[in-house]
Design an enzyme around this catalytic site. Structure first.
Site, PDB file in Angstrom:
ATOM      1  N   LYS A  13      29.218  12.094  -6.206  1.00  8.35           N
ATOM      2  CA  LYS A  13      27.953  11.260  -5.528  1.00  8.35           C
ATOM      3  C   LYS A  13      28.023   9.789  -5.542  1.00  8.35           C
ATOM      4  O   LYS A  13      27.886   9.005  -4.789  1.00  8.35           O
ATOM      5  CB  LYS A  13      26.313  12.106  -5.774  1.00  8.35           C
ATOM      6  CG  LYS A  13      26.648  13.145  -5.163  1.00  8.35           C
ATOM      7  CD  LYS A  13      24.832  14.126  -6.048  1.00  8.35           C
ATOM      8  CE  LYS A  13      24.645  13.904  -7.512  1.00  8.35           C
ATOM      9  NZ  LYS A  13      25.696  15.134  -7.810  1.00  8.35           N
ATOM     10  N   ARG A  88      16.103  16.311  -6.981  1.00  7.26           N
ATOM     11  CA  ARG A  88      16.232  17.518  -7.866  1.00  7.26           C
ATOM     12  C   ARG A  88      15.540  18.650  -7.932  1.00  7.26           C
ATOM     13  O   ARG A  88      16.312  19.891  -7.987  1.00  7.26           O
ATOM     14  CB  ARG A  88      17.119  17.314  -9.700  1.00  7.26           C
ATOM     15  CG  ARG A  88      18.686  16.355  -9.100  1.00  7.26           C
ATOM     16  CD  ARG A  88      18.475  16.267 -10.094  1.00  7.26           C
ATOM     17  NE  ARG A  88      20.254  16.456 -11.344  1.00  7.26           N
ATOM     18  CZ  ARG A  88      21.002  14.883 -11.669  1.00  7.26           C
ATOM     19  NH1 ARG A  88      20.231  14.178 -11.415  1.00  7.26           N
ATOM     20  NH2 ARG A  88      22.126  15.756 -11.813  1.00  7.26           N
ATOM     21  N   ARG A 119      36.412  13.828 -15.745  1.00 10.48           N
ATOM     22  CA  ARG A 119      35.904  12.411 -15.444  1.00 10.48           C
ATOM     23  C   ARG A 119      36.100  11.141 -16.392  1.00 10.48           C
ATOM     24  O   ARG A 119      36.305  11.426 -17.598  1.00 10.48           O
ATOM     25  CB  ARG A 119      34.599  13.364 -14.447  1.00 10.48           C
ATOM     26  CG  ARG A 119      34.034  11.282 -14.915  1.00 10.48           C
ATOM     27  CD  ARG A 119      32.588  11.767 -13.861  1.00 10.48           C
ATOM     28  NE  ARG A 119      31.459  12.073 -14.517  1.00 10.48           N
ATOM     29  CZ  ARG A 119      30.377  12.319 -14.176  1.00 10.48           C
ATOM     30  NH1 ARG A 119      30.430  12.365 -13.191  1.00 10.48           N
ATOM     31  NH2 ARG A 119      29.947  13.187 -15.033  1.00 10.48           N
ATOM     32  N   ARG A 152      31.439  11.691 -20.490  1.00 10.51           N
ATOM     33  CA  ARG A 152      30.399  12.322 -21.163  1.00 10.51           C
ATOM     34  C   ARG A 152      29.934  13.462 -22.032  1.00 10.51           C
ATOM     35  O   ARG A 152      31.069  14.550 -21.851  1.00 10.51           O
ATOM     36  CB  ARG A 152      29.451  12.236 -19.561  1.00 10.51           C
ATOM     37  CG  ARG A 152      29.218  11.280 -19.031  1.00 10.51           C
ATOM     38  CD  ARG A 152      28.789  10.891 -17.616  1.00 10.51           C
ATOM     39  NE  ARG A 152      27.370  12.345 -16.919  1.00 10.51           N
ATOM     40  CZ  ARG A 152      27.635  12.389 -15.803  1.00 10.51           C
ATOM     41  NH1 ARG A 152      27.469  11.714 -14.883  1.00 10.51           N
ATOM     42  NH2 ARG A 152      26.119  13.213 -15.633  1.00 10.51           N
ATOM     43  N   ARG A 163      24.677  22.883 -16.205  1.00 16.22           N
ATOM     44  CA  ARG A 163      24.470  22.156 -14.354  1.00 16.22           C
ATOM     45  C   ARG A 163      24.606  23.140 -13.586  1.00 16.22           C
ATOM     46  O   ARG A 163      23.581  22.436 -12.596  1.00 16.22           O
ATOM     47  CB  ARG A 163      25.500  20.352 -14.470  1.00 16.22           C
ATOM     48  CG  ARG A 163      24.860  20.079 -15.854  1.00 16.22           C
ATOM     49  CD  ARG A 163      25.859  19.438 -16.612  1.00 16.22           C
ATOM     50  NE  ARG A 163      26.172  18.067 -15.989  1.00 16.22           N
ATOM     51  CZ  ARG A 163      27.423  17.336 -15.065  1.00 16.22           C
ATOM     52  NH1 ARG A 163      28.475  17.833 -16.600  1.00 16.22           N
ATOM     53  NH2 ARG A 163      27.369  16.499 -14.317  1.00 16.22           N
TER      54      ARG A 163
HETATM   55  P1  AP5 Z   1      31.208  11.513  -9.486  1.00 16.14           P
HETATM   56  O1  AP5 Z   1      31.094  10.806  -8.543  1.00 16.14           O
HETATM   57  O2  AP5 Z   1      30.630  11.161 -10.589  1.00 16.14           O
HETATM   58  O3  AP5 Z   1      30.022  12.288  -8.768  1.00 16.14           O
HETATM   59  P2  AP5 Z   1      29.050  12.749  -8.992  1.00 16.14           P
HETATM   60  O4  AP5 Z   1      28.282  13.493  -7.955  1.00 16.14           O
HETATM   61  O5  AP5 Z   1      28.247  11.646  -9.133  1.00 16.14           O
HETATM   62  O6  AP5 Z   1      28.559  13.732 -10.666  1.00 16.14           O
HETATM   63  P3  AP5 Z   1      27.610  13.423 -12.166  1.00 16.14           P
HETATM   64  O7  AP5 Z   1      28.170  14.389 -12.844  1.00 16.14           O
HETATM   65  O8  AP5 Z   1      27.086  11.960 -12.256  1.00 16.14           O
HETATM   66  O9  AP5 Z   1      25.710  14.056 -11.007  1.00 16.14           O
HETATM   67  P4  AP5 Z   1      25.710  14.687 -11.928  1.00 16.14           P
HETATM   68  O10 AP5 Z   1      24.002  15.101 -10.905  1.00 16.14           O
HETATM   69  O11 AP5 Z   1      25.431  15.890 -12.567  1.00 16.14           O
HETATM   70  O12 AP5 Z   1      24.925  13.436 -13.011  1.00 16.14           O
HETATM   71  P5  AP5 Z   1      23.361  12.760 -13.503  1.00 16.14           P
HETATM   72  O13 AP5 Z   1      24.424  11.679 -13.700  1.00 16.14           O
HETATM   73  O14 AP5 Z   1      22.989  12.831 -12.089  1.00 16.14           O
HETATM   74  O15 AP5 Z   1      32.867  11.919  -9.353  1.00 16.14           O
HETATM   75  C1  AP5 Z   1      33.079  13.374 -10.600  1.00 16.14           C
HETATM   76  C2  AP5 Z   1      34.755  12.873 -10.758  1.00 16.14           C
HETATM   77  O16 AP5 Z   1      35.159  13.491  -8.837  1.00 16.14           O
HETATM   78  C3  AP5 Z   1      34.813  11.363 -11.483  1.00 16.14           C
HETATM   79  O17 AP5 Z   1      35.913  12.101 -12.505  1.00 16.14           O
HETATM   80  C4  AP5 Z   1      35.485  11.207  -9.928  1.00 16.14           C
HETATM   81  O18 AP5 Z   1      36.771  10.187  -9.943  1.00 16.14           O
HETATM   82  C5  AP5 Z   1      36.618  12.236  -8.629  1.00 16.14           C
HETATM   83  N1  AP5 Z   1      36.511  12.524  -7.615  1.00 16.14           N
HETATM   84  C6  AP5 Z   1      35.258  11.684  -6.935  1.00 16.14           C
HETATM   85  N2  AP5 Z   1      35.218  12.435  -5.573  1.00 16.14           N
HETATM   86  C7  AP5 Z   1      36.377  12.669  -5.466  1.00 16.14           C
HETATM   87  C8  AP5 Z   1      37.281  13.169  -4.277  1.00 16.14           C
HETATM   88  N3  AP5 Z   1      36.855  13.071  -3.483  1.00 16.14           N
HETATM   89  N4  AP5 Z   1      38.437  14.013  -4.506  1.00 16.14           N
HETATM   90  C9  AP5 Z   1      38.607  13.796  -5.935  1.00 16.14           C
HETATM   91  N5  AP5 Z   1      38.516  13.269  -7.082  1.00 16.14           N
HETATM   92  C10 AP5 Z   1      37.031  12.977  -6.770  1.00 16.14           C
HETATM   93  O19 AP5 Z   1      22.694  13.890 -14.376  1.00 16.14           O
HETATM   94  C11 AP5 Z   1      22.810  13.592 -15.699  1.00 16.14           C
HETATM   95  C12 AP5 Z   1      21.608  14.331 -16.057  1.00 16.14           C
HETATM   96  O20 AP5 Z   1      20.722  12.939 -16.127  1.00 16.14           O
HETATM   97  C13 AP5 Z   1      21.236  15.787 -15.692  1.00 16.14           C
HETATM   98  O21 AP5 Z   1      21.812  16.989 -15.846  1.00 16.14           O
HETATM   99  C14 AP5 Z   1      20.089  15.739 -16.264  1.00 16.14           C
HETATM  100  O22 AP5 Z   1      19.583  16.570 -17.146  1.00 16.14           O
HETATM  101  C15 AP5 Z   1      19.128  14.453 -16.212  1.00 16.14           C
HETATM  102  N6  AP5 Z   1      18.937  13.645 -14.902  1.00 16.14           N
HETATM  103  C16 AP5 Z   1      19.232  12.671 -13.793  1.00 16.14           C
HETATM  104  N7  AP5 Z   1      18.818  12.816 -12.594  1.00 16.14           N
HETATM  105  C17 AP5 Z   1      17.451  14.031 -12.999  1.00 16.14           C
HETATM  106  C18 AP5 Z   1      16.341  13.824 -12.485  1.00 16.14           C
HETATM  107  N8  AP5 Z   1      15.746  13.142 -10.864  1.00 16.14           N
HETATM  108  N9  AP5 Z   1      15.878  15.034 -12.840  1.00 16.14           N
HETATM  109  C19 AP5 Z   1      15.604  15.841 -13.990  1.00 16.14           C
HETATM  110  N10 AP5 Z   1      16.910  15.310 -14.674  1.00 16.14           N
HETATM  111  C20 AP5 Z   1      17.841  13.996 -14.218  1.00 16.14           C
END
Ligand code: AP5
Length: 205
Positions: A13, A88, A119, A152, A163
């Site tokens: 994403k 979420r 990552r 991370r 997660r």
């Molecule tokens: P990346 O683009 O980083 O993936 P992503 O979907 O953004 O993954 P996240 O882990 O950031 O999402 P998340 O939802 O768990 O974490 P968030 O920070 O929101 O890509 C991943 C990897 O794959 C990278 O290395 C990239 O290079 C590679 N890649 C991507 N596309 C590719 C492809 N096509 N081919 C090959 N490689 C590829 O949340 C973290 C924490 O914050 C949560 O657990 C929670 O505790 C809290 N939080 C955040 N938002 C909320 C909310 N709304 N409500 C409650 N808690 C929340």
């Protein structure tokens, strides 16, 4: 254009949001990045959020909903925004209005675990790399700003497992929620990034 990027952790994403942000000139609002910044700044919200995030659980709705609503009132969101990681839960989704498209990113679990465990993120500009899939030119150094790349805390196996469970239990119900509203567009991410970018732009037409 108000967009939601929905999908499991690590599906890509954030990577796609950075591309769409450039193309459409609207900001990417990653609640994960915002919360990590709060932790870095040692704010009350950051301190409350940290233990939930490190263990892979969601931060409670009452902490995140108003925080997000305030962010999307800011001037840079006047022409629209990309919500990356929000909503979420169903209460979070109910707190939002005027959404134009919900892009639902799909990948199998093996791919997700491979993406998350390799990552690396830039501490300075938050650019996203992968040690195998999208490696930086110099190991540990950001191509864009020369900042330090780090792994991370929640990209460790135990937190990744948590997660994925939390996603299934609390976030997957949003797929039907937005399908019923006719807003959901599926995008398969089991392909190279160029193909994904193309599919997302088509879905946004
Ligand atoms: P990346 O683009 O980083 O993936 P992503 O979907 O953004 O993954 P996240 O882990 O950031 O999402 P998340 O939802 O768990 O974490 P968030 O920070 O929101 O890509 C991943 C990897 O794959 C990278 O290395 C990239 O290079 C590679 N890649 C991507 N596309 C590719 C492809 N096509 N081919 C090959 N490689 C590829 O949340 C973290 C924490 O914050 C949560 O657990 C929670 O505790 C809290 N939080 C955040 N938002 C909320 C909310 N709304 N409500 C409650 N808690 C929340």
């Amino acid at each position: 254009m108000n967009l939601i990027f929905l999908g499991p952790p690590g599906v890509g994403k954030g990577t796609v949001a950075k591309f769409v942000m450039e193309k459409k000139k609207i900001p990417q609002i990653s609640t994960g990045d915002l919360l990590r910044e709060e932790i870095k700044q040692d704010t009350e919200l950051g301190n409350q959020a940290k233990s939930y995030m490190d263990s892979g659980q969601l931060v409670p709705d009452e902490l995140i909903i108003n925080f997000l609503k305030e962010r999307i009132q800011e001037d840079d969101c006047k022409k629209g925004f990309i919500l990356d990681g929000f909503p979420r839960t169903v209460p979070q989704a109910e707190a939002l209005s005027e959404i134009d498209h919900v892009i639902h990113f799909l990948a199998n679990e093996e791919t997700i675990i491979q993406r998350l465990s390799g990552r690396r993120t830039c501490r300075k500009c938050r650019a996203i790399f992968h040690i195998k899939n999208i490696p930086p030119n110099v190991e540990g150094v950001c191509d864009k700003c020369s900042g330090e790349l780090y792994q991370r805390a929640d990209d460790q196996p135990k937190a990744i497992k948590k997660r994925l469970e939390v996603y299934e239990q609390q976030t997957e119900p949003l797929i039907d929620f937005y399908k019923e509203k006719g807003l959901l567009k599926d995008v398969d991410t089991e392909k190279p990034l160029d193909g994904i970018f193309k599919d997302v732009l088509v879905a946004l037409k």
